[in-house]
Design a protein around this motif. Structure first.
Motif, mmCIF file in Angstrom:
data_model
loop_
_atom_site.group_PDB
_atom_site.id
_atom_site.type_symbol
_atom_site.label_atom_id
_atom_site.label_comp_id
_atom_site.label_asym_id
_atom_site.label_seq_id
_atom_site.Cartn_x
_atom_site.Cartn_y
_atom_site.Cartn_z
ATOM 1 N N SER A 39 0.612 -6.367 21.127
ATOM 2 C CA SER A 39 1.569 -7.505 20.951
ATOM 3 C C SER A 39 0.924 -8.486 21.860
ATOM 4 O O SER A 39 1.433 -10.172 21.523
ATOM 5 C CB SER A 39 3.157 -7.310 21.406
ATOM 6 N N TRP A 44 -0.967 -7.707 14.405
ATOM 7 C CA TRP A 44 0.158 -6.763 13.794
ATOM 8 C C TRP A 44 -0.239 -5.471 13.094
ATOM 9 O O TRP A 44 -0.021 -4.821 12.651
ATOM 10 C CB TRP A 44 0.534 -7.971 12.259
ATOM 11 N N ARG A 137 3.006 -14.873 18.633
ATOM 12 C CA ARG A 137 3.413 -13.203 18.421
ATOM 13 C C ARG A 137 5.234 -13.834 17.879
ATOM 14 O O ARG A 137 4.933 -14.403 18.134
ATOM 15 C CB ARG A 137 3.299 -12.759 19.396
#
Length: 221
Positions: A39, A44, A137
């Motif tokens: 993260s 991802w 993010r």
């Protein structure tokens, strides 16, 4: 190899087999810390940095508190139950005052990022900490659930003070997940650990303190 210091005011790491009472693991599981690092760099794909090895040391053993909070019980596969009974108040264990070091060793990475020839996790973490504006993010960096936000992640050149090394041992008292199957339990992998007494740290932990994060569904490198 790099080291980062992670601090979070509280977090809950629900044990894999906890049911009506949401017990927490006594410290942050390696699988959870790996997810937090992904993260941090805006990654991802969970297998992107498979093969990276992590080692840990804790400033202190976190205190455990019991709180009343919303608990999700039927997240996967039973939408009707989830909508009617899935989110309800219940007692949950929470760790307070987390402060630990995490060493990241990327030399044996073989995940999708390594196959693509793109930067490995060590390099991406340094870039994310020094230039956070370049990272994309969804949401803030959390240690576990989405409301367990991290206070600080900082690069560490040389640890100061006394720390408790997390030592992988077959006779360890802690059974912690290093890879979690979020749908079932077939592909979840655990490792036993021992939290050593406090001692000054000099240099990096021994090589046998590092545990690789491996995707059990992927072919061996």
């Amino acid at each position: 190899m790099i080291a980062v210091r992670v601090e979070a005011p509280y977090a809950s790491f629900r044990k894999s087999y906890a049911r009506s009472f949401a017990e927490t693991y006594p410290i942050a599981p390696p699988a959870t810390v790996y997810g937090m690092l992904l993260s941090l760099v805006g990654e991802w794909r969970r297998a992107a940095h498979a093969g990276v090895a992590l080692a840990f040391a804790y400033e202190r053993e976190p205190k455990v508190a019991t709180v009343l909070r919303k608990l999700s019980r039927y997240k996967y596969g039973v939408a009707a139950k989830q909508s009617k009974m899935g989110n309800a108040p219940d007692y949950v264990e929470v760790l307070c005052g987390l402060s630990f070091l995490c060493w990241i060793e990327s030399r044996r990475e073989h995940g999708t990022r390594a196959q693509e020839g793109t930067p490995r996790l060590e390099e991406r973490i340094v870039e994310a900490i020094r230039h956070p504006e370049r990272v994309t993010r969804s949401g803030v960096v959390c240690l576990g659930m989405s409301d367990d936000a991290v206070d600080d992640i900082a690069l560490v050149e040389e640890p100061i003070g006394e720390w408790r090394l997390l030592v992988p041992r077959d006779d360890g008292t802690m059974d912690l997940p290093v890879w979690v199957d979020h749908v079932g339990a077939l592909d979840t992998r655990w490792r036993r650990y021992h939290l050593a007494p406090k001692a000054p740290l000099t240099g990096t932990p021994p090589l046998d303190h590092f545990v690789p994060i491996l995707d059990p569904r992927a072919p061996a490198p």
